[in-house]
Write an enzyme that holds these catalytic residues in place. Structure first.
Site, short mmCIF file in Angstrom:
data_model
loop_
_atom_site.label_atom_id
_atom_site.label_comp_id
_atom_site.label_asym_id
_atom_site.label_seq_id
_atom_site.Cartn_x
_atom_site.Cartn_y
_atom_site.Cartn_z
N ARG A 240 34.44 42.26 40.34
CA ARG A 240 36.20 41.67 40.08
C ARG A 240 36.71 42.26 39.18
O ARG A 240 36.66 42.04 37.86
CB ARG A 240 36.43 40.18 40.42
CG ARG A 240 35.15 39.94 41.64
CD ARG A 240 35.32 38.11 41.46
NE ARG A 240 35.12 37.72 42.90
CZ ARG A 240 33.37 37.83 43.11
NH1 ARG A 240 33.12 37.93 42.48
NH2 ARG A 240 33.77 36.90 44.78
N HIS B 195 38.79 37.73 37.61
CA HIS B 195 37.73 36.50 37.49
C HIS B 195 36.53 37.18 38.70
O HIS B 195 35.58 36.86 39.28
CB HIS B 195 38.38 35.55 39.16
CG HIS B 195 39.37 35.44 39.05
ND1 HIS B 195 39.53 33.95 38.55
CD2 HIS B 195 40.80 35.68 39.23
CE1 HIS B 195 40.98 33.99 38.36
NE2 HIS B 195 41.19 34.73 38.89
N ARG C 292 34.20 28.04 44.97
CA ARG C 292 34.12 29.48 43.41
C ARG C 292 34.87 29.65 42.06
O ARG C 292 36.38 29.65 42.74
CB ARG C 292 33.93 30.94 43.93
CG ARG C 292 33.16 31.99 42.55
CD ARG C 292 33.05 33.79 43.29
NE ARG C 292 32.88 34.38 41.82
CZ ARG C 292 33.52 35.04 41.00
NH1 ARG C 292 34.61 34.85 41.34
NH2 ARG C 292 32.90 35.50 40.29
N ASN D 162 43.99 27.82 41.07
CA ASN D 162 43.47 28.34 39.38
C ASN D 162 42.98 26.10 39.02
O ASN D 162 43.78 25.74 39.48
CB ASN D 162 44.34 28.62 38.21
CG ASN D 162 44.24 30.45 38.23
OD1 ASN D 162 43.23 31.14 38.75
ND2 ASN D 162 45.41 30.96 38.37
N PHE E 154 51.36 42.32 38.22
CA PHE E 154 50.33 41.64 38.24
C PHE E 154 49.37 42.82 37.10
O PHE E 154 48.90 42.47 35.71
CB PHE E 154 49.68 41.67 38.45
CG PHE E 154 48.75 40.21 39.27
CD1 PHE E 154 48.32 39.17 38.71
CD2 PHE E 154 46.83 41.70 39.45
CE1 PHE E 154 46.61 38.88 38.63
CE2 PHE E 154 46.01 40.57 39.33
CZ PHE E 154 45.93 39.54 38.75
N ARG F 249 50.31 39.04 46.66
CA ARG F 249 48.97 38.44 46.77
C ARG F 249 48.48 38.44 48.05
O ARG F 249 47.13 38.72 48.13
CB ARG F 249 48.29 37.02 46.04
CG ARG F 249 48.44 37.13 44.49
CD ARG F 249 48.15 35.47 44.55
NE ARG F 249 47.17 35.24 44.38
CZ ARG F 249 46.22 33.84 44.43
NH1 ARG F 249 47.35 32.73 44.58
NH2 ARG F 249 45.65 33.65 44.65
N TYR G 42 44.30 41.51 47.89
CA TYR G 42 43.04 40.38 48.26
C TYR G 42 42.01 41.84 49.04
O TYR G 42 41.28 41.74 48.33
CB TYR G 42 42.98 38.72 48.37
CG TYR G 42 43.02 38.52 46.90
CD1 TYR G 42 44.40 38.44 46.69
CD2 TYR G 42 42.06 37.41 46.65
CE1 TYR G 42 45.10 37.78 45.45
CE2 TYR G 42 43.05 37.25 45.17
CZ TYR G 42 44.02 36.88 44.67
OH TYR G 42 44.67 36.10 43.59
N ARG H 108 34.83 47.09 46.15
CA ARG H 108 34.07 45.76 45.59
C ARG H 108 33.35 45.80 46.72
O ARG H 108 31.79 46.07 46.07
CB ARG H 108 34.68 44.91 45.08
CG ARG H 108 33.37 43.80 44.64
CD ARG H 108 34.79 42.80 43.50
NE ARG H 108 35.52 41.78 45.24
CZ ARG H 108 34.55 40.39 45.32
NH1 ARG H 108 33.01 40.66 44.83
NH2 ARG H 108 34.41 39.84 46.43
FE1 HDD Z 1 44.15 36.59 41.99
C1 HDD Z 1 41.44 37.62 42.27
C2 HDD Z 1 43.70 33.09 41.66
C3 HDD Z 1 47.49 35.90 41.36
C4 HDD Z 1 44.96 39.67 42.96
N1 HDD Z 1 42.70 35.35 41.83
C5 HDD Z 1 41.11 35.84 42.43
C6 HDD Z 1 40.85 34.76 41.99
C7 HDD Z 1 41.28 33.36 42.07
C8 HDD Z 1 42.35 34.32 41.54
C9 HDD Z 1 40.79 32.17 41.77
C10 HDD Z 1 38.61 34.92 42.03
C11 HDD Z 1 38.94 34.60 43.72
C12 HDD Z 1 36.81 34.46 43.66
O1 HDD Z 1 36.31 33.94 42.79
O2 HDD Z 1 36.25 35.56 43.97
N2 HDD Z 1 44.88 34.52 41.29
C13 HDD Z 1 44.76 33.42 41.23
C14 HDD Z 1 45.53 32.92 41.35
C15 HDD Z 1 47.29 33.23 40.94
C16 HDD Z 1 46.59 34.83 41.03
C17 HDD Z 1 45.96 31.22 41.39
C18 HDD Z 1 48.61 33.02 40.91
C19 HDD Z 1 49.42 31.53 41.07
N3 HDD Z 1 45.86 37.50 41.92
C20 HDD Z 1 46.68 37.08 41.79
C21 HDD Z 1 48.07 38.15 41.88
C22 HDD Z 1 47.21 39.43 42.05
C23 HDD Z 1 46.34 39.46 42.28
C24 HDD Z 1 49.67 38.15 41.57
C25 HDD Z 1 48.17 40.89 42.49
C26 HDD Z 1 48.80 40.93 43.05
N4 HDD Z 1 42.72 38.06 42.04
C27 HDD Z 1 43.75 39.93 42.81
C28 HDD Z 1 42.67 40.52 43.04
C29 HDD Z 1 41.52 39.79 43.21
C30 HDD Z 1 41.82 38.27 42.61
C31 HDD Z 1 42.78 41.69 42.09
C32 HDD Z 1 40.10 40.36 41.75
C33 HDD Z 1 39.11 39.85 42.90
C34 HDD Z 1 39.15 39.80 43.75
O3 HDD Z 1 40.63 39.71 44.26
O4 HDD Z 1 39.19 39.00 45.29
O5 HDD Z 1 42.89 41.11 44.16
#
Ligand code: HDD
Length: 716
Positions: free
Chosen positions: A87, A90, A127, A163, A176, A373, A377, A384
């Site tokens: 990832r 995270h 997770r 979170n 982001f 968001r 995802y 991935r």
């Molecule tokens: Fe995110 C993963 C939580 C903003 C893009 N995010 C990811 C995970 C968590 C969060 C817990 C891990 C999930 C897992 O265990 O697989 N993210 C947040 C929270 C945010 C947040 C609480 C703000 C309130 N995230 C955020 C933004 C973006 C992303 C603004 C993009 C625009 N986040 C991602 C991602 C991930 C991710 C890149 C990486 C791996 C995945 O999604 O599956 O898409």
């Protein structure tokens, strides 16, 4: 919709109407994919029995390996491709299965099926993760923790991807990638791993005042929880709940840990990087194996639509909380995590969360971070998990039936029968067909919100207050928590090489939170902080609330010793009965006593009985446990007092504000280690009964907070 002749208003398909998941539905669903090799022959992926798994096919015993060796090639080829992209954020995580159960019917807020029946248990997979480091990084780094929950409901998967902190660094998702590039290890040398203490992070956040509130949370002890069971969780954004009448209300989701909130101490967290880099995931795993399940209550802060603008901040701004004093948290159900995954890769690594996965009764708000968001995802899983069929991976499948006309692509598993992969059709009976939106357990319908505006690239003025809630958070901390925050900024900035970045933080950001905070951090860096707040009035904001006790970690102290681990220090000549009694008493209170000796060899007790240690001093150091009992027995205490590890054990426990009880001669170890004996949290007594109750009382406060200042003198 509607022009499908096979759509029956107010009903789903005949095979879909009676979906009733139970707590075990997901486990049952995974069962057909579980594979147990017991009693089976070793075979290739084509089913061929393998007779020799030690030698490749060669031209002569000492000759070259032959290309013909398809068994060797299949094995190596699979091995060479074992890794998938981690990832982007995270990457490091650990997960568990469990269930969610509502306390009572919550239909007044939401029509979502999982909230209706207090008798119903919905399976979940949760997770937890750190954000910055890669998959092999440490658990206890200073970072935000992800808290992502997949609810496998009768109506499809709902992912609450939150979170352990209730706000975020940026307000608009377009920032982001910038934020993540700044916080990740620096691009030229991939240093530092899993940490925010470096130039690019502080450069970015000091140029982005909107990050100040969240950065302050990460500078607090919340950034290294003692255990996943001791973390709060937050959906962060304002979402919507929709009732049966279609009425929407704004909502913030909270997870409240039943075991209370507590964190590590920074020095302890750092030492754990080396002593036990898997500290959080190991504890969760072990606890679940032992039947000590993790429990959280789901809370909602509900805001009526007509009250949307009654706050002195914008509820769509993800850098803001809704203070609990202004809108109380209503607890609507409980989640229990009670089963470890069977296979880390298949479940924890391949699980794909997505905030866009919602069910009828839950909907989005226009928070611009959430809106972004909703795209990101799904997009990231394509890379991935190798294409659009990742929903077929067992851990990601809903437990209710799902049929549609999506077809093909990489690794397709479903064998779709029939001739028509389009809708409407009259060849395959019109199936799968739409479900009308208003139906009971019906089709999804987006919230009926009027949007009438100009296209603009702009930020609402109502998002302009960057500091008032940071000040609120600061004001709400206890003195000890404030000291730890000052230490954190001081430490982090000490790792920033460029002086102008340090100056910017101390002179342009921190004073807007609190002048004293800026002065103290400035003093530690030889940088003069201003004596008045430099930011314009609109950025300073106008929070009507001065302090919110709910924001302090102390608001949810455990006040019991459930699930705590206590070292019982022993060596040859220990009072064996006392050790056994201490273990039993701790167990009776729901805690665990671990007998820790200089080595793993059985210890001879005064009664002659041998005691088998659970661990040895440097194998289970004090940073991995919550409190220490030094057992009595002259010879035992003498041996420990003459051992560097024995002395260090109690010194380090003292430094990390842990309760220490010494029974009988045990006091001599504290004296030899120069641990003060006349102090709160240092409990001396002739018998176990003398020390036990005061020990549990001190542990119920998690740490001996009054020792915080004095503990700095301890050189451990
Ligand atoms: Fe995110 C993963 C939580 C903003 C893009 N995010 C990811 C995970 C968590 C969060 C817990 C891990 C999930 C897992 O265990 O697989 N993210 C947040 C929270 C945010 C947040 C609480 C703000 C309130 N995230 C955020 C933004 C973006 C992303 C603004 C993009 C625009 N986040 C991602 C991602 C991930 C991710 C890149 C990486 C791996 C995945 O999604 O599956 O898409």
């Amino acid at each position: 919709m509607a022009n499908n002749p096979h759509t029956t208003p107010n009903s789903g398909g005949p095979n879909d109407t009676d979906v009733k998941t139970t707590e075990n539905s997901k486990s049952d669903n995974l069962e057909r994919y579980r594979s147990d090799a017991e009693g089976h022959d070793l075979r290739t992926n084509q089913g061929l029995r393998i007779s020799d798994n030690h030698n490749s096919l060669k031209a002569g015993e000492r000759g070259p390996t032959l290309m013909e060796d398809f068994i060797f090639r299949e094995k190596l080829n699979h091995f060479d491709n074992e890794r998938i992209p981690e990832r982007i954020v995270h990457a490091r995580g650990a997960a568990a299965h469990g269930y969610f159960q509502p306390y009572k019917n919550a239909a007044q807020y939401s029509k979502a099926g999982l909230f209706q029946d207090p008798g119903k248990k919905t399976p979940v997979f949760v997770r937890f993760s750190t954000v910055q480091g890669s998959r092999g990084s440490n658990d206890t780094v200073r970072d935000v923790r992800g808290f992502a929950t997949k609810f496998y409901t009768d109506e499809g998967n709902w992912d609450l991807v939150g979170n352990d902190m209730p706000v975020f660094f940026i307000q608009d998702a377009i920032k982001f990638p910038d934020f993540v590039h700044a916080v990740k290890p620096e691009p030229h040398n991939e240093i530092p791993m899993g940490q925010s203490a470096h130039d690019t992070f502080w450069d970015f956040v000091s140029l982005m005042p909107e990050s100040t509130h969240m950065v302050l949370w990460t500078m607090s002890d919340r950034a290294f929880p003692r255990h996943y069971r001791n973390m709060e969780g937050f959906g962060v954004h304002t979402f919507r709940l929709i009732d049966k009448q279609g009425k929407g209300r704004f909502v913030k989701f909270h997870w409240k840990p039943l075991a209370g909130t507590c964190s590590l101490i920074w020095d302890e967290a750092q030492k754990l990087w080396g002593r036990d880099p898997d500290f959080n995931r190991r504890n969760m795993w072990d606890d679940i194996e032992n039947g000590d399940f993790l429990e959280y209550e789901l809370g909602v802060q509900v805001v009526e639509e007509e009250d949307e603008h009654k706050f002195d901040f914008d509820i769509l701004d993800p850098t803001k909380i809704i203070p609990e004093e202004q809108v109380p948290v209503t607890l609507i159900g409980k989640m229990v995590l009670n089963r470890n995954p069977d296979n880390f890769f298949a479940e924890t690594e391949q699980v794909a969360f997505n905030p866009a996965n919602i069910v009828p009764g839950i909907d989005f708000s226009n928070d611009p971070l959430l809106q972004g968001r909703l795209f990101s995802y799904l997009d990231t899983q394509m890379l991935r998990l190798g294409g659009p069929n990742f929903h077929e991976i067992p851990i990601n499948q809903p437990v209710c039936p799902f049929h549609n006309n999506q077809r093909d692509s990489m690794h397709r598993q479903t064998i779709n029968k029939g001739q028509a992969s389009y809708e409407p059709n009259s060849i395959d009976g019109g199936w799968p067909s739409e479900t009308p939106a208003a139906a009971e357990n019906g089709g999804f319908e987006s919230y009926y919100e009027r949007v009438d505006a100009h296209k603009v690239r702009a930020r609402s003025d109502s998002f302009g207050d960057h500091y008032s809630q940071a000040t609120l958070f600061w004001n709400s901390q206890t003195d000890v928590e404030k000291e730890h925050i000052i230490d954190a900024y001081t430490f982090e900035l000490s790792k920033v090489a460029r002086p102008w970045i340090r100056e910017r933080v101390i002179q342009e950001i921190l004073p807007n939170i609190d002048l004293e905070l800026a002065r103290r951090v400035g003093e530690n860096h030889g940088i003069e902080a201003p004596t008045s707040k430099p930011a314009p009035a609109e950025e300073l904001g106008r929070s009507s609330l001065q302090s919110s006790p709910a924001l302090s970690l102390m608001a949810r102290l455990p006040n019991n010793i459930l699930y705590r681990k206590v070292a019982i220090l022993v060596a040859d000549g220990v009072d064996g009965d006392q050790v056994e009694a201490a273990k039993a008493k701790l167990k009776a209170e729901g805690a665990q006593g671990m007998v820790i000796a200089p080595s793993m060899a059985p210890v001879k007790s005064t009664s002659g009985k041998a005691i088998v240690p659970d661990a040895m001093l440097n194998g289970q150091p004090s940073v991995t446990l919550d409190a220490v009992i030094v057992a009595g027995g002259e010879q035992s205490v003498k041996t420990l007092s003459q051992s560097g590890m024995g002395l260090y054990y109690v010194q380090e426990a003292y430094k990390h504000l842990k309760a220490i009880a010494a029974i009988g001669e045990g006091q001599a170890l504290l004296s030899a280690a120069e641990v003060p004996t006349q102090e709160d949290g240092i409990i001396l007594g002739a018998t176990l009964d003398d020390v036990f109750t005061p020990l549990t009382k001190a542990m119920g406060q998690h740490r001996v907070w009054s020792r915080d200042e004095k503990a700095k003198l301890m050189s451990a």
